[in-house]
Design a protein around this motif. Structure first.
Motif, PDB file in Angstrom:
ATOM      1  N   ASN A   1       5.032 -18.045  -7.094  1.00 46.78           N
ATOM      2  CA  ASN A   1       6.127 -17.459  -6.315  1.00 46.78           C
ATOM      3  C   ASN A   1       6.116 -17.946  -4.868  1.00 46.78           C
ATOM      4  O   ASN A   1       6.486 -17.239  -3.955  1.00 46.78           O
TER       5      ASN A   1
ATOM      6  N   LEU B   1       4.005 -18.539  -2.642  1.00 49.54           N
ATOM      7  CA  LEU B   1       3.125 -18.072  -1.572  1.00 49.54           C
ATOM      8  C   LEU B   1       2.358 -19.273  -1.042  1.00 49.54           C
ATOM      9  O   LEU B   1       2.050 -19.365   0.129  1.00 49.54           O
TER      10      LEU B   1
ATOM     11  N   ARG C   1      10.820 -14.827  -5.658  1.00 51.15           N
ATOM     12  CA  ARG C   1       9.856 -13.714  -5.667  1.00 51.15           C
ATOM     13  C   ARG C   1      10.404 -12.494  -6.387  1.00 51.15           C
ATOM     14  O   ARG C   1       9.655 -11.661  -6.875  1.00 51.15           O
TER      15      ARG C   1
ATOM     16  N   PHE D   1      -1.741  -8.786  -7.058  1.00 48.19           N
ATOM     17  CA  PHE D   1      -2.954  -9.373  -6.498  1.00 48.19           C
ATOM     18  C   PHE D   1      -4.207  -8.700  -7.020  1.00 48.19           C
ATOM     19  O   PHE D   1      -4.164  -7.600  -7.549  1.00 48.19           O
TER      20      PHE D   1
ATOM     21  N   GLN E   1      -2.628  -2.719  -1.219  1.00 47.94           N
ATOM     22  CA  GLN E   1      -1.329  -3.002  -0.638  1.00 47.94           C
ATOM     23  C   GLN E   1      -0.476  -1.744  -0.478  1.00 47.94           C
ATOM     24  O   GLN E   1       0.599  -1.797   0.090  1.00 47.94           O
TER      25      GLN E   1
ATOM     26  N   PHE F   1       1.042   1.532   1.003  1.00 46.14           N
ATOM     27  CA  PHE F   1       1.112   1.965   2.401  1.00 46.14           C
ATOM     28  C   PHE F   1       2.093   3.087   2.669  1.00 46.14           C
ATOM     29  O   PHE F   1       2.052   3.693   3.731  1.00 46.14           O
TER      30      PHE F   1
ATOM     31  N   ASN G   1      13.514  -3.946  -1.171  1.00 42.84           N
ATOM     32  CA  ASN G   1      13.470  -5.207  -0.432  1.00 42.84           C
ATOM     33  C   ASN G   1      14.404  -6.234  -1.042  1.00 42.84           C
ATOM     34  O   ASN G   1      14.850  -7.148  -0.359  1.00 42.84           O
ATOM     35  N   PHE G   2      14.648  -6.087  -2.352  1.00 43.35           N
ATOM     36  CA  PHE G   2      15.522  -7.054  -3.013  1.00 43.35           C
ATOM     37  C   PHE G   2      16.939  -6.522  -3.135  1.00 43.35           C
ATOM     38  O   PHE G   2      17.710  -6.965  -3.981  1.00 43.35           O
TER      39      PHE G   2
ATOM     40  N   MET H   1      10.284  -4.215  -9.655  1.00 37.84           N
ATOM     41  CA  MET H   1      11.133  -5.322  -9.205  1.00 37.84           C
ATOM     42  C   MET H   1      11.829  -5.987 -10.381  1.00 37.84           C
ATOM     43  O   MET H   1      12.648  -6.872 -10.206  1.00 37.84           O
TER      44      MET H   1
ATOM     45  N   ARG I   1      -4.327 -11.708   2.781  1.00 37.90           N
ATOM     46  CA  ARG I   1      -4.150 -11.227   1.406  1.00 37.90           C
ATOM     47  C   ARG I   1      -3.039 -10.175   1.353  1.00 37.90           C
ATOM     48  O   ARG I   1      -2.158 -10.233   0.489  1.00 37.90           O
TER      49      ARG I   1
ATOM     50  N   LYS J   1       0.336 -11.666   1.892  1.00 39.46           N
ATOM     51  CA  LYS J   1       0.842 -12.328   0.689  1.00 39.46           C
ATOM     52  C   LYS J   1       1.292 -11.308  -0.343  1.00 39.46           C
ATOM     53  O   LYS J   1       2.321 -11.491  -0.996  1.00 39.46           O
ATOM     54  N   ALA J   2       0.484 -10.249  -0.501  1.00 43.10           N
ATOM     55  CA  ALA J   2       0.839  -9.230  -1.488  1.00 43.10           C
ATOM     56  C   ALA J   2       2.185  -8.617  -1.149  1.00 43.10           C
ATOM     57  O   ALA J   2       3.032  -8.419  -2.018  1.00 43.10           O
ATOM     58  N   GLN J   3       2.399  -8.321   0.137  1.00 42.99           N
ATOM     59  CA  GLN J   3       3.674  -7.707   0.524  1.00 42.99           C
ATOM     60  C   GLN J   3       4.797  -8.726   0.432  1.00 42.99           C
ATOM     61  O   GLN J   3       5.915  -8.368   0.065  1.00 42.99           O
ATOM     62  N   ALA J   4       4.498  -9.981   0.746  1.00 47.22           N
ATOM     63  CA  ALA J   4       5.530 -11.016   0.612  1.00 47.22           C
ATOM     64  C   ALA J   4       5.974 -11.105  -0.843  1.00 47.22           C
ATOM     65  O   ALA J   4       7.147 -11.302  -1.136  1.00 47.22           O
ATOM     66  N   SER J   5       5.019 -10.931  -1.771  1.00 48.11           N
ATOM     67  CA  SER J   5       5.366 -10.944  -3.188  1.00 48.11           C
ATOM     68  C   SER J   5       6.304  -9.803  -3.539  1.00 48.11           C
ATOM     69  O   SER J   5       7.037  -9.874  -4.503  1.00 48.11           O
ATOM     70  N   ARG J   6       6.223  -8.718  -2.768  1.00 46.48           N
ATOM     71  CA  ARG J   6       7.104  -7.581  -3.036  1.00 46.48           C
ATOM     72  C   ARG J   6       8.399  -7.703  -2.242  1.00 46.48           C
ATOM     73  O   ARG J   6       9.123  -6.737  -2.071  1.00 46.48           O
ATOM     74  N   GLY J   7       8.648  -8.886  -1.740  1.00 49.88           N
ATOM     75  CA  GLY J   7       9.945  -9.124  -1.113  1.00 49.88           C
ATOM     76  C   GLY J   7      10.001  -8.862   0.372  1.00 49.88           C
ATOM     77  O   GLY J   7      11.074  -8.886   0.957  1.00 49.88           O
ATOM     78  N   VAL J   8       8.853  -8.600   1.023  1.00 45.60           N
ATOM     79  CA  VAL J   8       8.876  -8.392   2.464  1.00 45.60           C
ATOM     80  C   VAL J   8       9.104  -9.739   3.153  1.00 45.60           C
ATOM     81  O   VAL J   8       8.461 -10.726   2.812  1.00 45.60           O
ATOM     82  N   ASP J   9      10.022  -9.741   4.103  1.00 46.51           N
ATOM     83  CA  ASP J   9      10.272 -10.951   4.866  1.00 46.51           C
ATOM     84  C   ASP J   9       9.744 -10.713   6.272  1.00 46.51           C
ATOM     85  O   ASP J   9      10.295  -9.931   7.019  1.00 46.51           O
TER      86      ASP J   9
ATOM     87  N   SER K   1       9.473  -1.977   9.174  1.00 41.69           N
ATOM     88  CA  SER K   1       8.950  -1.641   7.850  1.00 41.69           C
ATOM     89  C   SER K   1       7.997  -2.744   7.367  1.00 41.69           C
ATOM     90  O   SER K   1       6.954  -2.461   6.772  1.00 41.69           O
TER      91      SER K   1
ATOM     92  N   SER L   1       3.991  -2.262   6.601  1.00 37.94           N
ATOM     93  CA  SER L   1       3.405  -2.579   5.297  1.00 37.94           C
ATOM     94  C   SER L   1       2.151  -3.434   5.447  1.00 37.94           C
ATOM     95  O   SER L   1       1.372  -3.565   4.513  1.00 37.94           O
TER      96      SER L   1
END
Lengths: 284, 268
Positions: A54, A56, A84, A91, A97, A99, A113-114, A162, B176, B179-187, B198, B202
Motif C-alpha cells: 500500500n 508505505l 490504501r 501492523f 495504533q 488512540f 478518513n476515506f 475500511m 511505525r 505508517k500504521a495510521q497512514a494505512s488507515r488513510g491519515v494524510d 486529528s 493519531s
C-alpha cells in the motif's frame, strides 16, 4: 486484478553509511482470493515486502502492481489514498495504533478518513467489531481499558471497517495466547473464504500456515526463495530442514512414520485424516 | 525520519573514534571558544583548515557534514537579511531606493555564517565519532568535581544515557505508528486544519501511551537488576587517556591561543 512484483529492489537509507538492501530482485505474482502466507527468518524482508503493497514503501528499482495501480521505481505515485483504501495493512502489534476515546470511534476513524459519512462509519464499525468478536458492552470503553488480545482485535476491526479488497497482516498472532491465536486465524480464514477478501499473512507459525493458508511465499535475505501451494511446500521435508523451517508437528510425525517404513499420502495434512489412515491400515 | 544527521554517531574506525571522550569534549570546548574569538578571516581560515583536516582524518564524508548544516540554512538566510538592514557602518557599497548595503554589514554576516559553519563542523566531529554511551561517561567524569557541591552527577549522566538510548527506539516507534495510521488513510501532509489536528493526535496519543509504558517497564527492569538511585556504582568501562588524547587537547588549546594572539594583534 493481480498483485505483481517485477524485479523489485528496495534499499533503506540509500547513499548513506546506513544503506541497507532489504529486497533484491523480487519477482512474484500473488493469487487473488487466496490466503497466502509469507514466511522467512527475522530480517528476511517480509515486513518490507508487505509495506510495498500500500505504498508505505516505494520500490527503489522495479515495479509493483496492486489491483489497478502501478507503482514504479523513481516515479511519483499519486493515487496513494485510493490504494490504501483498497489494501488494508495491519501492523505488527497493531494495538499500539489505537488512540480515540472509545473503541467504536477508533474503528470509525479509518472509514471516515476515506470519506465515509459518520452515520455509515458507525454502522460499519459495529459490524466490524462484531466480526472480530468484541462484545457490544465494550464499544464505549476506552481502548486502553481492554486486554492486549482485545486491543489487537479492535485494531484489526479498524482495518476491516475500511472494507479493503486485500487484507495484509504482519504477524497478527505474535504475543497472543495459543487459543486467541487460533481464533484469530479462524477469523482470517472466514474473512477470506466468506467475504472473498484476499489475505496475505506474515507469520512464523508453521502450524498456522499448514492449517489455514493456501499458498506460501518464502523469503531469505531479501530474496524470493520459493512460492508454491501448501501441499507441495510441506511435501518437501528435506527442503524445510535445509531452510531452517521448523515443520508442523503432523508433518514431523509423518516423516518419522516414513522413516519407520509407513508411507502416508501427501494429501493427509490434518490429525483426523491421519488417524483414520493409520487406523485403516492397522485394521487390515 | 532516518535522515536526521545532526548529532548522529557514525561507526567507523579512525584516530578520532578511538580517542577518550573526555579529551574530545575538552578539545571541542576549546575550539568552540576559539570560534567565537574575533580573529579575522585569517584566523577562521586556519580554524577551517584544521577542522577539515580533522574531518578527513575521522574518515567522515563531507556530504554528511554538509547535510548536518542544512537545518541552519534558514537561520543563516534570516541573519543575513537582518544584518544587511540593521548595520549601517563602514563604506556604502550599494543603494537601491531605500535599501542601502554597507561593507560592515556583509563582513558581520560573513563572520556569523562562518562561525555557525565552524561550530557545526566541530560538534559534528565530536558526535559523529563518539558513541552516545561514551559521551555520557565522559560528561559524568568531567562533572565529577561538582559532586562535592551536591550535584548528582551520576544521576544526570544516567538520565542523559537513557534519553540518548531511547532516541532511535522512539524514532522507530514514531515511524511505525505513522505508517500504521497512514494505512488507515491519515494524510499527514494535506488536509484542512481539523484533519491535520486529528492526524497529529493519531500519532501523539499512541506515542504517549507507549512512552509511559516503556518508562514503566524500564524502571522495573532496572530495579530487577538491582539499580538503586543514588547508590554507589562501579563501572565496567574504564576511560583511559592515551598519547593521542594529550595531543588533541594540547593542539586544541594551542589553536585557541593562536586565535587569541591573532585577535590581540588585530586590535593594535
Amino acid at each position: 486484478m493481480p498483485i505483481r512484483f517485477e524485479k523489485v529492489d528496495f534499499e533503506y537509507s540509500p547513499e548513506t553509511p546506513f544503506a541497507f538492501k532489504a529486497l533484491t530482485d523480487i519477482n512474484l505474482e500473488l493469487a487473488m482470493d487466496k490466503m497466502t502466507a509469507i514466511i522467512g527468518a527475522t530480517g528476511s524482508g517480509k515486513t518490507t515486502l508487505v509495506q510495498h503493497l500500500n505504498a508505505l514503501l516505494l520500490p527503489t528499482a522495479g515495479q509493483v502492481t496492486v489491483l489497478d495501480w502501478q507503482i514504479k521505481a523513481g516515479q511519483k505515485f499519486t493515487k496513494v489514498k485510493d490504494l490504501r483504501h483498497r489494501v488494508g495493512l495491519v501492523f505488527q502489534f497493531a494495538e499500539y495504533q489505537l488512540f480515540e476515546e472509545t473503541v467504536l470511534k477508533d474503528v470509525c476513524f479509518g472509514p471516515q478518513n476515506f470519506g465515509v459519512s459518520e452515520e455509515e462509519a458507525v454502522k460499519i464499525a459495529r459490524e466490524s467489531l462484531k466480526i472480530v468478536g468484541i462484545a457490544e458492552s465494550d464499544f464505549e470503553k476506552s481502548p486502553l481499558e481492554l486486554s492486549g488480545g482485545q486491543k489487537r482485535r479492535v485494531a484489526i476491526a479498524g482495518i476491516l471497517a475500511m472494507k479493503p479488497q486485500i487484507l495484509v497482516l504482519d504477524e497478527p498472532t505474535a504475543g497472543l495466547d495459543p487459543q486467541g491465536a487460533e481464533n484469530m486465524m479462524e477469523l482470517f480464514r472466514k474473512i477470506n473464504k466468506e467475504n472473498g477478501i484476499t489475505v496475505l499473512i506474515v507469520t512464523h507459525n508453521m502450524e498456522h500456515v499448514l492449517q489455514y493458508c493456501d499458498e506460501v511465499v518464502v523469503l531469505e535475505k531479501g530474496q524470493l526463495l520459493m512460492q508454491t501451494d501448501i501441499k507441495t511446500f510441506f511435501e518437501n521435508y528435506e527442503y524445510m530442514e535445509k531452510a531452517n523451517i521448523n515443520p508442523p508437528a503432523i508433518i514431523r510425525f509423518k516423516e518419522l512414520l516414513r522413516k519407520n517404513g509407513l508411507e502416508i499420502s501427501s494429501d493427509v495434512l490434518d490429525i483426523d485424516s491421519l488417524a483414520k489412515e493409520i487406523a485403516g491400515r492397522y485394521r487390515k | 525520519m532516518k535522515n536526521v544527521t545532526l548529532g548522529q554517531y557514525i561507526p567507523l574506525d579512525s584516530f578520532f573514534h578511538k580517542l577518550d571522550p573526555r579529551a574530545k569534549i575538552c578539545a571541542m570546548i576549546a575550539i568552540l571558544i576559539a570560534v567565537f574569538i574575533p580573529a579575522g578571516f585569517v584566523g577562521y581560515g586556519i580554524l577551517a583548515a584544521v577542522l577539515i583536516a580533522c574531518i578527513l582524518r575521522a574518515k567522515l564524508q563531507f556530504s554528511f557534514v554538509i547535510k548536518a548544516m542544512k537545518p541552519m540554512v534558514m537561520m543563516m538566510i534570516f541573519l543575513t537579511i537582518i544584518n544587511v538592514f540593521v548595520i549601517k557602518t563602514g563604506n556604502l557599497l550599494y543603494t537601491l531606493g531605500p535599501v542601502t548595503i554597507y561593507d560592515d554589514a556583509l563582513k558581520q554576516t560573513a563572520y556569523i555564517i562562518i562561525r555557525l559553519a565552524l561550530m557545526i563542523m566541530t560538534t559534528t566531529l565530536l558526535t559523529a565519532t563518539t558513541k552516545p554511551m561514551d559521551m555520557t561517561l565522559g560528561i559524568e567524569d568531567l562533572l565529577k568535581p561538582f559532586e562535592k557541591l551536591g550535584v548528582p552527577t551520576h544521576d544526570i549522566a544516567m538520565m542523559i544515557a537513557l534519553a540518548l538510548r531511547f532516541i532511535p527506539t522512539l524514532i522507530d516507534e514514531a515511524e511505525r505508528i505513522l505508517k500504521a495510521q497512514a494505512s488507515r488513510g491519515v494524510d499527514f501532509e494535506n488536509g484542512s486544519l481539523k484533519e491535520k489536528i486529528s492526524a497529529i493526535m493519531s500519532l501523539i496519543v499512541p506515542m504517549f501511551v507507549s512512552c509511559f509504558q516503556r518508562a514503566d517497564d524500564l524502571a522495573d527492569a532496572m530495579e530487577a537488576r538491582g539499580y538503586v538511585v543514588g547508590a554507589k556504582r562501579v563501572r565496567y568501562k574504564q576511560l583511559k587517556f592515551g598519547r593521542g588524547d594529550y595531543i588533541v587537547i594540547i593542539g586544541a588549546n594551542l589553536l585557541l591561543a593562536l586565535m587569541i594572539f591573532l585577535a590581540y594583534r588585530g586590535t593594535i
